[in-house]
Design a protein around this motif. Structure first.
Motif, PDB file in Angstrom:
ATOM      1  N   ASN A  91       0.863  -1.182   0.000  1.00  0.00           N
ATOM      2  CA  ASN A  91       0.000   0.000   0.000  1.00  0.00           C
ATOM      3  C   ASN A  91       0.901   1.234   0.000  1.00  0.00           C
ATOM      4  N   PRO A  92       0.850   2.067  -1.025  1.00  0.00           N
ATOM      5  CA  PRO A  92       1.777   3.204  -1.116  1.00  0.00           C
ATOM      6  C   PRO A  92       1.644   4.189   0.042  1.00  0.00           C
ATOM      7  N   LEU A  93       0.431   4.366   0.552  1.00  0.00           N
ATOM      8  CA  LEU A  93       0.248   5.288   1.679  1.00  0.00           C
ATOM      9  C   LEU A  93       0.934   4.760   2.931  1.00  0.00           C
ATOM     10  N   ASP A  94       0.847   3.453   3.134  1.00  0.00           N
ATOM     11  CA  ASP A  94       1.532   2.856   4.281  1.00  0.00           C
ATOM     12  C   ASP A  94       3.046   2.972   4.129  1.00  0.00           C
ATOM     13  N   ALA A  95       3.529   2.810   2.899  1.00  0.00           N
ATOM     14  CA  ALA A  95       4.969   2.902   2.650  1.00  0.00           C
ATOM     15  C   ALA A  95       5.479   4.318   2.908  1.00  0.00           C
ATOM     16  N   VAL A  96       4.732   5.304   2.471  1.00  0.00           N
ATOM     17  CA  VAL A  96       5.127   6.708   2.677  1.00  0.00           C
ATOM     18  C   VAL A  96       5.116   7.042   4.168  1.00  0.00           C
ATOM     19  N   ALA A  97       4.106   6.577   4.890  1.00  0.00           N
ATOM     20  CA  ALA A  97       4.036   6.827   6.327  1.00  0.00           C
ATOM     21  C   ALA A  97       5.223   6.191   7.044  1.00  0.00           C
ATOM     22  N   ALA A  98       5.582   4.989   6.594  1.00  0.00           N
ATOM     23  CA  ALA A  98       6.738   4.302   7.184  1.00  0.00           C
ATOM     24  C   ALA A  98       8.022   5.069   6.910  1.00  0.00           C
ATOM     25  N   ALA A  99       8.168   5.578   5.685  1.00  0.00           N
ATOM     26  CA  ALA A  99       9.372   6.335   5.322  1.00  0.00           C
ATOM     27  C   ALA A  99       9.497   7.601   6.160  1.00  0.00           C
ATOM     28  N   LYS A 100       8.388   8.298   6.344  1.00  0.00           N
ATOM     29  CA  LYS A 100       8.417   9.518   7.163  1.00  0.00           C
ATOM     30  C   LYS A 100       8.814   9.187   8.597  1.00  0.00           C
ATOM     31  N   GLY A 101       8.246   8.108   9.113  1.00  0.00           N
ATOM     32  CA  GLY A 101       8.613   7.694  10.461  1.00  0.00           C
ATOM     33  C   GLY A 101      10.075   7.327  10.570  1.00  0.00           C
ATOM     34  N   PHE A 102      10.591   6.704   9.525  1.00  0.00           N
ATOM     35  CA  PHE A 102      11.999   6.308   9.528  1.00  0.00           C
ATOM     36  C   PHE A 102      12.904   7.530   9.524  1.00  0.00           C
ATOM     37  N   TYR A 103      12.577   8.545   8.739  1.00  0.00           N
ATOM     38  CA  TYR A 103      13.427   9.737   8.682  1.00  0.00           C
ATOM     39  C   TYR A 103      13.495  10.422  10.046  1.00  0.00           C
TER      40      TYR A 103
END
Length: 366
Positions: free
Chosen positions: A343-355
């Motif tokens: 799910n692209p939205l989940d991936a983007v949320a994960a990336a933001k959290g990672f940063y």
């Protein structure tokens, strides 16, 4: 399944091949395929008692006399070492990987660091079409690995042996032996058996104490935020296909090895206690993995916290060496393909959290 644990799958497959060849008089430890192990579990060699160091060191030279001809015959660049050593069974293989992690967590961190440094040096002397290291470095790697194994109780070592045996097709050993000179393989194995006896003679009988896990720190708090933001993404991922064993497109084994070498150097600089804590966190997380390969939210958070502390124990430039070396060998099509599977939205949320998590870890970095 927790991301860190999943990365060990290729390592488990390689270890299964190692077992199976040994079983048929055809393998001794090698610096090339032990490299992922040292990358995941590296940590500065202690001043061991003279008898311990000399006995295993001397035995490794005898092993080198018996095995180096065999080592030169093995094609260490062969992609076969990335394949499952039998029927592809990721969850069953994960049980074998778990035993490896337990063994790594029980090993002396200083001896792990010495083994990582020996592998780094050995990678530097690799030459020839088969990708073999120098005789001197071959001996040093075997000695370092022997000392690591001797720092772990026999039961934990045998648990790895038995678990890998369980996922290895019985036809694999004969096939692997067919790729080299049979008499050289048998001579190498006999040398290995003698080396094994020396290691067993020096083996500890009790495991070391568990790691001291930090608590109440900023990295732990940031790990919770990262985990909350990324756990839906983790559940989107299909952890069970064999795509994780596929070689990176367009890259040769020597090219990939350069990136692995940077990981080994990074691992050798990690805090020994934190390295053990991360291994223990992965072991616990594997225990809660479900039928889809996903660990629990609590164990996922604990793994993230452990990895964040590990990275913070290493100088930034060393971490960036790993990042940059991986960027050189991972084609954008790989990331695009993996992104398309979630799910692209989940991936983007994960990336933001990672940063955000990355910034907290960096602020704590030595």
């Amino acid at each position: 399944m927790v991301r860190g644990a999943r990365k060990f799958l290729a390592l488990g497959v390689a270890a299964a091949v190692v077992y199976s060849i040994k079983e048929q008089l055809n393998f001794v430890p090698g610096p090339r395929h032990a490299a992922p192990v040292a990358a995941a579990a590296a940590a500065s060699m202690m001043m061991a008692p003279a008898a311990f160091a000399d006995e295993i060191g001397d035995a490794s030279k005898k092993l080198g006399d018996a095995s180096y001809n065999f080592a030169k015959e093995v094609d260490w660049n062969n992609g076969i070492f990335l394949q499952a050593p039998g029927k592809f069974q990721p969850l069953k293989a994960l049980k074998a990987i778990d035993k490896m992690i337990e063994m790594g967590a029980a090993a002396d961190p200083k001896l792990l660091k010495a083994a990582a440094e020996a592998h780094h040096k050995a990678i530097g002397s690799i030459s020839g079409p088969n990708g073999v290291t120098s005789r001197a470095d071959w001996d040093e790697v075997n000695a370092a690995l022997g000392r690591v194994v001797a720092s772990v109780p026999k039961a934990k070592v045998m648990a790895v042996y038995d678990a890998v045996k369980d996922i290895t097709d019985p036809k694999v050993p004969a096939y692997m032996k067919s790729l080299v000179n049979g008499p050289d393989a048998e001579k190498a194995y006999q040398g290995f058996l003698e080396f094994k006896d020396v290691v067993a003679k020096n083996q500890v009988t009790a495991a070391s104490a568990p790691a001291v896990v930090p608590s109440g720190d900023k990295i732990g708090a940031a790990a919770k935020q990262l985990s909350d933001a990324s756990y839906p993404f983790i559940k989107d991922i299909d952890w069970l296909p064999d795509i994780y064993l596929k070689p990176l497109p367009g890259k040769t084994a020597p090219e990939t090895l350069k990136a692995i070498d940077k990981m080994i150097v990074m691992g050798a600089k990690m805090d020994g206690n934190l390295l053990k804590a991360a291994a223990e966190a992965h072991h616990k997380a594997i225990g809660s993995v479900d039928s889809k390969g996903v660990t629990s939210a609590a164990d996922y958070e604990a793994v993230n916290a452990a990895l964040g502390r590990l990275v913070a124990s290493v100088p930034k430039e060393t971490v960036m060496d790993v990042y940059n070396s991986m960027a050189k060998i991972v084609d954008p099509t790989v990331t695009n393909n993996m992104f398309s599977k979630v799910n692209p939205l989940d991936a983007v949320a994960a990336a933001k959290g990672f940063y955000t998590f990355k910034d907290v870890a960096q602020a704590s970095q030595r």
